[in-house]
Write an enzyme that holds these catalytic residues in place. Structure first.
Site, PDB file in Angstrom:
ATOM      1  N   SER A 126      36.668  45.834   4.957  1.00 56.54           N
ATOM      2  CA  SER A 126      35.528  45.901   4.040  1.00 56.54           C
ATOM      3  C   SER A 126      35.308  44.569   3.338  1.00 56.54           C
ATOM      4  O   SER A 126      36.177  43.697   3.330  1.00 56.54           O
ATOM      5  CB  SER A 126      35.733  47.016   3.013  1.00 56.54           C
ATOM      6  OG  SER A 126      36.904  46.798   2.296  1.00 56.54           O
ATOM      7  N   ASP A 127      34.124  44.470   2.767  1.00 59.30           N
ATOM      8  CA  ASP A 127      33.789  43.267   2.007  1.00 59.30           C
ATOM      9  C   ASP A 127      32.832  43.642   0.888  1.00 59.30           C
ATOM     10  O   ASP A 127      31.957  44.493   1.072  1.00 59.30           O
ATOM     11  CB  ASP A 127      33.143  42.209   2.909  1.00 59.30           C
ATOM     12  CG  ASP A 127      33.091  40.862   2.199  1.00 59.30           C
ATOM     13  OD1 ASP A 127      34.143  40.192   2.147  1.00 59.30           O
ATOM     14  OD2 ASP A 127      32.031  40.499   1.661  1.00 59.30           O
ATOM     15  N   THR A 128      33.017  43.017  -0.266  1.00 55.80           N
ATOM     16  CA  THR A 128      32.170  43.282  -1.434  1.00 55.80           C
ATOM     17  C   THR A 128      31.608  41.969  -1.977  1.00 55.80           C
ATOM     18  O   THR A 128      32.333  40.987  -2.084  1.00 55.80           O
ATOM     19  CB  THR A 128      32.986  43.977  -2.560  1.00 55.80           C
ATOM     20  OG1 THR A 128      33.534  45.193  -2.058  1.00 55.80           O
ATOM     21  CG2 THR A 128      32.112  44.285  -3.777  1.00 55.80           C
TER      22      THR A 128
END
Length: 194
Positions: free
Chosen positions: A76-78
């Site tokens: 994931s990436d934010t």
């Protein structure tokens, strides 16, 4: 509940984030952690969720050819998306100060993408939450930076920390998404697996 359904799978969380790891524990899911260093560089023309989708897939691609048939890799990436630009993790204290100053008394988007990859396929979901800050004084920003050192966080803040309690006026959408994982969406997707 979901734990039993996923017994035949091995969930692999490719994240060093203590918050994401805790979310998987709190969702009552068994998982293992596998980490790889990936240079998080994205094409400059990408905007908003295109960036996080790209980076989540980039992180998953690092494991190509290594997954066993029953393994599900989760990356994931934010980012914080504000004034038409992506705010990642701050470089240093001055950068963190400037980021928080720019977020003061405005609304920004927190966007997280999650990639689920198996040998057969790759599925990416994303979630956007709107966060509105009150006016942050220079003193408040400096106090936060000195005491909480949020240098590993996109947008230079953790909503679950002091700054979230004193500075966030409104959250529209998923709260856990702002912490780095839209847990309801992850649970929902994993629930669809046979």
């Amino acid at each position: 509940m979901l734990k039993q359904k996923l017994e035949k799978y091995t969930l692999i969380l490719a994240s060093g984030s203590p918050r994401r790891q805790q979310f998987f524990k709190d969702l009552d899911l068994d998982f293992e952690i596998r980490l790889k260093d990936v240079e998080e560089i994205f094409p400059p023309e990408l905007k908003g969720s295109e960036i996080t989708d790209y980076l989540a897939e980039l992180k998953a691609a690092a494991f190509d050819g290594e997954l066993k048939p029953n393994e599900i890799l989760i990356t994931s990436d934010t980012i914080v998306w504000h004034n038409d630009k992506a705010l990642g993790k701050p470089k240093d204290e001055e950068d963190a100060f400037n980021i928080l100053k720019s977020l003061s008394n405005t609304t920004h988007d927190v966007i997280t993408s999650v990639c689920f990859r198996t040998n057969e396929k790759s599925v990416v979901i994303n979630e956007t939450t709107k966060v509105t800050f009150t006016v942050l004084s220079d003193e408040a920003i400096l106090y936060y930076l000195k005491n909480y050192k949020p240098y590993d966080k996109a947008g230079a803040y953790g909503i679950q920390e002091w700054i979230g309690f004193v500075g966030v006026a409104k959250v529209e959408g998923s709260y856990t998404n702002v912490m780095g994982l839209p847990t309801h969406r992850v649970y929902e997707y994993l629930s669809t697996l046979d």
